[in-house]
Design an enzyme around this catalytic site. Structure first.
Site, PDB file in Angstrom:
ATOM      1  CE  LYS A  13      -2.279   0.173   3.771  1.00 36.78           C
ATOM      2  NZ  LYS A  13      -1.380   1.048   4.559  1.00 36.78           N
ATOM      3  NE  ARG A  88      -4.266   1.166   9.392  1.00 40.00           N
ATOM      4  CZ  ARG A  88      -3.084   0.732   9.784  1.00 40.00           C
ATOM      5  NH1 ARG A  88      -2.997  -0.011  10.880  1.00 40.00           N
ATOM      6  NH2 ARG A  88      -1.990   1.016   9.099  1.00 40.00           N
ATOM      7  NE  ARG A 127       6.688  -3.704   6.597  1.00 39.85           N
ATOM      8  CZ  ARG A 127       5.486  -3.145   6.703  1.00 39.85           C
ATOM      9  NH1 ARG A 127       4.891  -2.679   5.615  1.00 39.85           N
ATOM     10  NH2 ARG A 127       4.874  -3.085   7.859  1.00 39.85           N
ATOM     11  NE  ARG A 160       6.243  -0.599  11.315  1.00 34.65           N
ATOM     12  CZ  ARG A 160       5.180  -0.202  10.612  1.00 34.65           C
ATOM     13  NH1 ARG A 160       5.331   0.433   9.468  1.00 34.65           N
ATOM     14  NH2 ARG A 160       3.964  -0.462  11.045  1.00 34.65           N
ATOM     15  NE  ARG A 171       1.123  -3.855  12.310  1.00 31.34           N
ATOM     16  CZ  ARG A 171       1.996  -3.585  11.338  1.00 31.34           C
ATOM     17  NH1 ARG A 171       3.028  -4.365  11.143  1.00 31.34           N
ATOM     18  NH2 ARG A 171       1.818  -2.557  10.545  1.00 31.34           N
TER      19      ARG A 171
END
Length: 216
Positions: A13, A88, A127, A160, A171
């Site tokens: 995104k 969200r 990531r 992260r 999440r």
């Protein structure tokens, strides 16, 4: 032109939003960037948000909505925005509509970047992000030239805390549990488009541009 890009963590995104904003000539406003900036500056809202982010929880609506609506009132947002990471939840979407209506603005379209959960988990586990400018890498699909170092600015790459372990699963659970109501909300308004995000970057970009321009 006010556009919402909806997608789970790891859907691509953020990358797509940057490309879209340039093509469409609007400002890219990412709620995650707003949070990170507020945390780095040590603001009251930033410190409150950090507690939830570190746990992998959604930041409460009152904090998120206040931060985003404040940003949208700034002059550089006047020509339009591409919202990334907000709203969200259904409650956030309704609060956004109320805030925009006060400024005689509205959402033109919302696009859902659809990616299977198993693909999202694989992407997130690899990531890494650079500390200086938040450039995104993936050790599985887009590794840096030098391990642990950003190709563009030479800063350290880090993972992260909410991209690791149980926080990742949590999440994604939160995202999928809340997203269906959000999608229904924009579908009922006739503003929703869905794009397959499990393709190469350029194909996703082309599909997103078409989905948006077809609705304007």
């Amino acid at each position: 032109m006010n556009i919402i890009l909806i997608g789970a963590q790891g859907s691509g995104k953020g990358t797509q939003a940057e490309k879209l904003a340039q093509v469409l000539g609007v400002l890219h406003v990412a709620s995650g960037d707003l949070f990170r900036s507020a945390i780095a500056q040590g603001t009251e809202l930033g410190m409150k948000a950090k507690i939830y982010i570190d746990r992998g929880d959604l930041v409460p609506d009152d904090i998120t909505v206040a931060m985003v609506l404040s940003r949208l009132q700034e002059p550089d947002c006047a020509r339009g925005v591409l919202l990334d990471g907000f709203p969200r939840t259904l409650e956030q979407a309704k609060a956004l509509d109320r805030g925009l209506q006060e400024a005689d603005r509205f959402i033109d379209t919302a696009v859902y970047l659809e990616v299977p959960r198993e693909i999202l988990l694989k992407r997130l586990s690899g990531r890494y992000i650079c500390r200086a400018n938040q450039h995104i890498y993936n050790i599985n699909t887009r590794p840096p030239k030098v391990p642990g170092i950003c190709d563009l600015d030479g800063s350290e790459l880090y993972q992260r805390s909410d991209d690791q372990g149980e926080a990742v699963q949590k999440r994604l659970d939160i995202f999928f549990n809340g997203t269906f109501k959000l999608l229904d909300y924009y579908r009922d308004e006739g503003k929703l488009a869905t794009v397959n995000g499990n393709q190469d970057v350029e194909k996703v970009h082309k599909d997103l541009v078409k989905a948006i321009t077809d609705r304007l």
